[in-house]
Write an enzyme that holds these catalytic residues in place. Structure first.
Site, PDB file in Angstrom:
ATOM      1  CE  LYS A  66     -11.421   1.853   1.626  1.00 23.57           C
ATOM      2  NZ  LYS A  66     -11.081   2.754   2.764  1.00 23.57           N
ATOM      3  CD  GLU A 112      -3.147   0.715   2.226  1.00 21.63           C
ATOM      4  OE1 GLU A 112      -4.173   1.433   1.999  1.00 21.63           O
ATOM      5  OE2 GLU A 112      -3.025  -0.012   3.188  1.00 21.63           O
ATOM      6  CG  HIS A 154       8.329 -29.049  -0.579  1.00 19.78           C
ATOM      7  ND1 HIS A 154       9.013 -30.082  -1.027  1.00 19.78           N
ATOM      8  CD2 HIS A 154       8.358 -28.826   0.783  1.00 19.78           C
ATOM      9  CE1 HIS A 154       9.630 -30.511  -0.089  1.00 19.78           C
ATOM     10  NE2 HIS A 154       9.278 -29.895   0.933  1.00 19.78           N
TER      11      HIS A 154
END
Length: 420
Positions: free
Chosen positions: A411, A276, A297
């Site tokens: 948003k 962010e 793995h």
């Protein structure tokens, strides 16, 4: 203590090159150490005592004791920066206080039904953490859980069991005044992902039984070191410089690796902090976690043999603590693992880490952040160290480390779709 080992990067970035880069950008470090007027509304965390000083700690511990007296379960309603720091410490240390339940970080009906089920048979307090009380996830969970408390305890008793952490003057504070809920001020000059050392996280940690004074002391110790140490002796600055040199060379992914699962939730905090803060303006190293041994793995294979666009930063726990020793007995059947007879899992895990680091360092740059212990003091150091390094790294990259325009864009579209 905490130190950065860069031995395994020297094959890729010569020490002279690193020193020249740090010297050429020394003015950036000086700005970060002093703080900048243009970021004044986001840098309250730079001075630990501003939001985690003695008066705040006293107030927080008193409130935590009051809440523990009426509840055995404390619900943190928050998303991202509003719960990651406390969750990192609680999940790692498992302090012996109130039971913690997490909400406000999902819109999944299945998960929220699970939260409600976790509350049955327990005395409950909820804390809605919402800086501006506009984010959908905590807002919707707060309504759900507030109504749950009212239905279970009645309105008056439910009010005793509701805490809200928000901005002074916000609609959340107005709601608290109208309904009689306890209101805790959100740090006015600290953004969500930098709030680890504020009441946003100090209160849940204190309710959970963590030592918030040790957390603050560790952070303050790190503050004193990083804001006074110049040049490459400043380990956070060295990390920031190396990240940006590698960015300039085309490295686009950083893996935060660890062989101790107690860093799992800390890595979530780290991912948000760097994603962010730096992921904007078409720039930014992509942060991802590598939990070992399990992911050796999967992501480990990619790190070793995939496209060499990434580098690694390992967190290495240097000293075994309580519960860190477990000796494997001799074999009772021919299981082909006789070479492990009498060995301690601490040493087995260390051998796995050292081998992985050495193998990966043959093909990609590897840094190691060495930390003595896992406790509140060292978490305080980690939070401050990475926050300061992120500020410096973002500044070197040429972005604002404190805004989040991409988040605001999603948003806006989401609210439009929901008819807000």
């Amino acid at each position: 203590m905490l130190d950065l080992n860069t031995t395994y990067t020297e094959k890729f970035v010569a020490s002279g090159e690193l020193a020249a880069y740090a010297e050429a950008h020394a003015h950036v470090l000086a700005r970060c150490q002093a703080g900048e007027e243009r970021y004044a509304d986001s840098q309250g965390w730079l001075e630990v005592d501003e939001w985690a000083g003695p008066a705040v700690l006293d107030r927080t511990e008193r409130l935590a004791a009051e809440l523990r007296a009426i509840a055995d379960t404390f619900v943190i309603i928050g998303v991202g920066g509003s719960n990651n720091s406390a969750r990192a410490v609680i999940k790692a240390l498992r302090p012996n206080g109130a039971r913690i339940v997490y909400a406000g970080n999902t819109l999944s009906a299945h998960e929220l039904n699970g939260v409600l089920a976790e509350l049955e048979g327990h005395d409950v307090v909820i804390d809605c953490i919402a800086k501006n009380f506009e984010t959908l996830e905590p807002g919707s969970s707060f309504r759900l859980l507030r109504q749950y408390l009212v239905g279970r305890y009645g309105k008056e008793e439910a009010a005793r069991r509701i805490v809200c952490t928000g901005t002074i003057g916000s609609s959340l504070e107005e709601l608290c005044r109208a309904e009689g809920y306890t209101f805790v001020p959100f740090a006015t000059n600290v953004g969500g992902r930098y709030t680890a050392l504020t009441e946003v996280h100090l209160l849940p940690l204190a309710v959970a039984g963590a030592d918030i004074r040790a957390l603050a002391a560790g952070a303050k110790r790190m503050q004193e070191q990083l804001r006074k140490t110049d040049g490459l002796e400043n380990s956070a600055w060295r990390y920031a410089c190396l990240r940006n040199i590698l960015w300039d060379r085309g490295y686009r992914v950083e893996l935060l690796g660890f062989f101790e699962p107690r860093f799992r939730w800390f890595s979530k905090w780290w991912e948000q902090l760097y994603a962010e803060s730096e992921g904007k303006d078409g720039k930014g190293i992509f942060p991802a976690a590598l939990e070992c041994s399990e992911e050796m793995h999967s992501l480990g294979q990619y790190a070793q043999d995939g496209t060499h666009q990434l580098f690694e930063t390992f967190i290495d726990l240097m000293e075994p603590g309580a519960g860190d020793s477990l000796v494997l007995g001799g074999t009772d059947v021919a299981d082909a693992f006789g070479y492990l007879d009498g060995k301690d899992f601490w040493d087995i895990n260390k051998a796995s880490f050292n081998a992985t680091r050495a193998a990966h360092a043959e093909v990609l740059p590897v840094l190691t952040l060495e930390i003595d212990r896992i406790d509140e003091e060292h978490f305080g150091m980690l939070f401050y160290w990475f926050a300061f390094a992120c500020y410096a790294s973002g500044s070197l990259l040429g972005v604002n480390p404190f805004d989040q325009p991409g988040v605001e864009a999603y948003k806006r579209l989401m609210f439009e779709a929901l008819g807000k």
